[in-house]
Design a protein around this motif. Structure first.
Motif, short mmCIF file in Angstrom:
data_model
loop_
_atom_site.label_atom_id
_atom_site.label_comp_id
_atom_site.label_asym_id
_atom_site.label_seq_id
_atom_site.Cartn_x
_atom_site.Cartn_y
_atom_site.Cartn_z
N THR A 1 0.82 -1.21 0.00
CA THR A 1 0.00 0.00 0.00
C THR A 1 0.86 1.26 0.00
OG1 THR A 1 -0.20 -0.04 2.42
CG2 THR A 1 -1.91 -1.17 1.15
N HIS A 2 2.09 1.11 -0.40
CA HIS A 2 2.96 2.25 -0.70
C HIS A 2 3.13 3.21 0.47
CE1 HIS A 2 2.69 0.73 -4.78
NE2 HIS A 2 1.37 0.82 -4.71
N SER A 3 3.38 2.64 1.65
CA SER A 3 3.73 3.41 2.85
C SER A 3 2.68 4.44 3.24
CB SER A 3 5.10 4.11 2.67
OG SER A 3 6.12 3.17 2.45
N ILE A 4 1.40 4.16 2.94
CA ILE A 4 0.36 5.12 3.27
C ILE A 4 0.24 5.29 4.79
CG2 ILE A 4 -1.53 3.43 3.39
CD1 ILE A 4 -1.62 7.03 1.88
N GLY A 5 0.71 4.31 5.57
CA GLY A 5 0.65 4.42 7.02
C GLY A 5 1.56 5.50 7.58
N THR A 6 2.59 5.88 6.83
CA THR A 6 3.48 6.96 7.25
C THR A 6 2.81 8.28 6.89
OG1 THR A 6 5.33 5.49 6.75
CG2 THR A 6 5.87 7.79 7.15
N HIS A 7 1.91 8.72 7.76
CA HIS A 7 0.91 9.70 7.35
C HIS A 7 1.20 11.13 7.78
CE1 HIS A 7 -2.90 9.67 5.24
NE2 HIS A 7 -3.38 10.57 6.08
N VAL A 8 1.87 11.32 8.90
CA VAL A 8 2.10 12.68 9.39
C VAL A 8 2.97 13.46 8.41
CG1 VAL A 8 3.09 14.08 11.24
CG2 VAL A 8 1.77 12.02 11.79
N VAL A 9 4.11 12.89 8.03
CA VAL A 9 4.99 13.60 7.10
C VAL A 9 4.32 13.76 5.74
CG1 VAL A 9 6.21 11.51 6.29
CG2 VAL A 9 7.35 13.74 6.21
N HIS A 10 3.50 12.79 5.36
CA HIS A 10 2.75 12.92 4.10
C HIS A 10 1.79 14.09 4.17
CE1 HIS A 10 0.08 12.27 0.76
NE2 HIS A 10 -0.94 12.13 1.60
N HIS A 11 1.10 14.27 5.29
CA HIS A 11 0.15 15.38 5.38
C HIS A 11 0.85 16.72 5.39
CE1 HIS A 11 -4.24 15.19 5.74
NE2 HIS A 11 -4.04 13.90 5.78
N LEU A 12 2.02 16.79 5.99
CA LEU A 12 2.76 18.04 6.00
C LEU A 12 3.36 18.35 4.63
CD1 LEU A 12 4.56 17.73 9.45
CD2 LEU A 12 2.62 19.21 8.88
N PHE A 13 3.86 17.32 3.95
CA PHE A 13 4.55 17.51 2.67
C PHE A 13 4.10 16.44 1.67
CE2 PHE A 13 7.45 18.76 6.13
CZ PHE A 13 7.51 20.13 5.88
N PRO A 14 2.90 16.55 1.12
CA PRO A 14 2.36 15.49 0.26
C PRO A 14 3.05 15.37 -1.09
CG PRO A 14 0.87 17.36 0.32
CD PRO A 14 1.92 17.63 1.34
N PRO B 1 7.49 11.67 -2.67
CA PRO B 1 7.08 10.35 -3.18
C PRO B 1 7.00 9.32 -2.07
CG PRO B 1 8.81 11.31 -4.55
CD PRO B 1 8.71 12.16 -3.32
N HIS B 2 6.14 8.34 -2.24
CA HIS B 2 5.91 7.36 -1.17
C HIS B 2 7.16 6.57 -0.83
CE1 HIS B 2 5.96 3.57 -3.50
NE2 HIS B 2 5.50 4.29 -4.50
N TYR B 3 8.06 6.36 -1.79
CA TYR B 3 9.25 5.57 -1.52
C TYR B 3 10.30 6.35 -0.74
CZ TYR B 3 9.74 7.75 -6.15
OH TYR B 3 9.70 8.63 -7.21
N HIS B 4 10.05 7.62 -0.44
CA HIS B 4 10.94 8.39 0.43
C HIS B 4 10.29 8.73 1.77
CE1 HIS B 4 13.93 8.69 -2.63
NE2 HIS B 4 13.30 9.56 -3.40
N LEU B 5 9.05 8.31 1.98
CA LEU B 5 8.34 8.75 3.18
C LEU B 5 8.97 8.23 4.46
CD1 LEU B 5 4.57 8.47 2.14
CD2 LEU B 5 5.89 10.55 2.58
N GLU B 6 9.39 6.97 4.48
CA GLU B 6 9.97 6.42 5.70
C GLU B 6 11.23 7.18 6.10
OE1 GLU B 6 8.83 4.29 7.72
OE2 GLU B 6 7.23 3.24 6.64
N GLU B 7 12.08 7.47 5.14
CA GLU B 7 13.31 8.20 5.45
C GLU B 7 12.99 9.62 5.89
OE1 GLU B 7 17.60 9.45 3.41
OE2 GLU B 7 16.09 8.36 2.24
N ALA B 8 12.05 10.27 5.21
CA ALA B 8 11.65 11.62 5.60
C ALA B 8 11.05 11.63 7.00
CB ALA B 8 10.66 12.18 4.58
N ASN B 9 10.27 10.60 7.31
CA ASN B 9 9.65 10.51 8.63
C ASN B 9 10.71 10.39 9.72
OD1 ASN B 9 7.26 10.07 10.41
ND2 ASN B 9 8.19 8.05 10.66
#
Length: 409
Positions: A336-349, A352-360
């Motif tokens: 599901t393409h790291s959709i669970g990593t949601h806080v950083v996604h909401h701040l900076f949508p 890309p999903h493949y960088h969300l974990e590192e950004a988080n």
């Protein structure tokens, strides 16, 4: 910060403010308190969220009082912590993820048709519905412009992935843009926002069922597309809807047309293989996808620890921090393409999903106690069942007055 999204994920429209307000009236209710215990992971402070009653004793950090205060950092402080390469978008990489999903979808359908027994069809519906959810997230990223730097490619891939599961790409993209622009705002948010106690009390029974009661709320997504949420009006399919500007009419019609085309394809396939086969191959997984969509979006925005704001205390940063991360386990996180990593996604949508974990991981030292560590999952996120039931039980409404509020029941 906000100009990087090619689709303009934020629409100020005079309704949003990006500044930090002072703390106003705070309401926490009496029934429950969400408390946290502090521990460390790799030297970083980590907050583990656990639902507690108001009478629990011990050394606890009161998360409610934390979120009642304006953060001691700015959105720019958070942005600067993210490595530069996390903002880079690769069309090749994004297309590869989409092709992987399509291959899995085709393989699951072929396997179920080959086995062709009731148990296999049940397993297929659950697995394929999960893959439909993955396809949705691909279109979701295209809508944010994080799929690639090309607006045309984002639109094409967004339509292909969303129309295949009967989601109007532009109609949904625009309402989702408003959600991100107003997340955590009691009046202006678009999805899973709280209702004031007076509005809750006068809500129609059917509206309460599909907004607040299990299992009905898990099947409400098609209703939302046609009618939005209770006490709001508009359709995701019609350019005359109050969701859209006049300049967006062509986009809305294009997406509605793509759904009509998909329905025509399904009709032709059904005429060829029969209604029963089409139901098993497509519509059963589609219903599972609706449930996934409701569960995931609800859990990311609804929890006794989630604060909500009215004008004066709302800001884009505080709204983004009101969302919660969830862990679905290594397999589902990947599919599901790291959709669970949601806080950083909401701040900076636009990341890309493949960088969300590192950004988080990079922003967590900045967020400190404002980040709530999700409970880690095994292979299947069975722990989320109790979280879902608890939130539906405890998160019913907010007070009519006050500007920093938490759910009550």
């Amino acid at each position: 910060v906000f100009s990087l999204d090619m689709f303009g994920f934020i629409s100020l429209g005079g309704r949003t403010c990006l500044g930090r307000g002072e703390v106003g009236a705070v309401s926490t209710g009496r029934r429950t308190r969400t408390s946290v215990a502090c521990k460390t992971r790799r030297g970083l402070p980590v907050v583990s969220v656990a639902s507690k009653t108001a009478n629990d004793a011990g050394e606890k950090v009161d998360l409610l009082s934390t979120f009642a205060k304006s953060p001691p950092f700015t959105l720019e402080d958070v942005r600067r912590a993210i490595p530069a390469h996390c903002w880079q978008k690769s069309a090749t990489r994004s297309v590869a993820y989409l092709l992987r999903d399509v291959v899995i979808v085709a393989a699951l359908a072929a396997a179920a048709a080959a086995v062709n027994n009731p148990l296999a069809w049940v397993a297929y519906a659950l697995a394929q519905g999960t893959m439909f959810w993955g396809l949705f997230v691909v279109g979701h990223d295209a809508g944010h412009g994080s799929f690639s730097t090309s607006k045309v490619l984002n639109s094409v891939m967004g339509h292909l992935s969303h129309a295949s599961i009967l989601v109007p790409f532009h109609g949904w993209r625009i309402s989702h843009r408003d959600h991100h622009a107003n997340h955590g705002h009691i009046e202006n948010d678009e999805s899973w926002y709280p209702y004031a106690k007076s509005d809750y009390d006068k809500m129609k029974l059917t509206h309460k069922l599909f907004r607040f009661e299990l299992p009905f709320a898990l099947f409400g997504y098609p209703i939302y597309l046609f009618k939005r949420t209770p006490m709001k009006s508009g359709s995701h399919f019609l350019p005359s809807s109050p969701l859209f500007r006049d300049s967006e009419a062509r986009d809305v019609l294009t997406s509605t047309g793509s759904l009509l085309a998909m329905l025509a394809v399904l009709g032709a396939v059904g005429a060829k293989i029969g209604a029963a086969a089409l139901l098993k191959l497509y519509f059963a997984p589609l219903i599972v996808f609706w449930v996934w969509l409701a569960v995931v979006t609800y859990l990311h925005h609804t929890d006794p620890s989630c604060p909500f704001y009215r004008d004066g205390d709302w800001s884009y940063l505080r709204g983004g921090l009101s969302t919660t991360d969830r862990d679905y386990g290594p397999l589902l996180n990947e599919l599901t393409h790291s959709i669970g990593t949601h806080v950083v996604h909401h701040l900076f949508p636009q990341i890309p999903h493949y960088h969300l974990e590192e950004a988080n991981a990079a922003i967590r030292p900045v967020l400190g106690e404002y980040y709530r560590e999700p409970k880690r999952s095994g292979l299947l996120p069975l722990h989320l069942v109790s979280d879902l039931r608890r939130s539906f039980r405890e998160c019913r409404f907010v007070k009519d007055s006050g500007s920093v509020l938490f759910y009550e029941n």
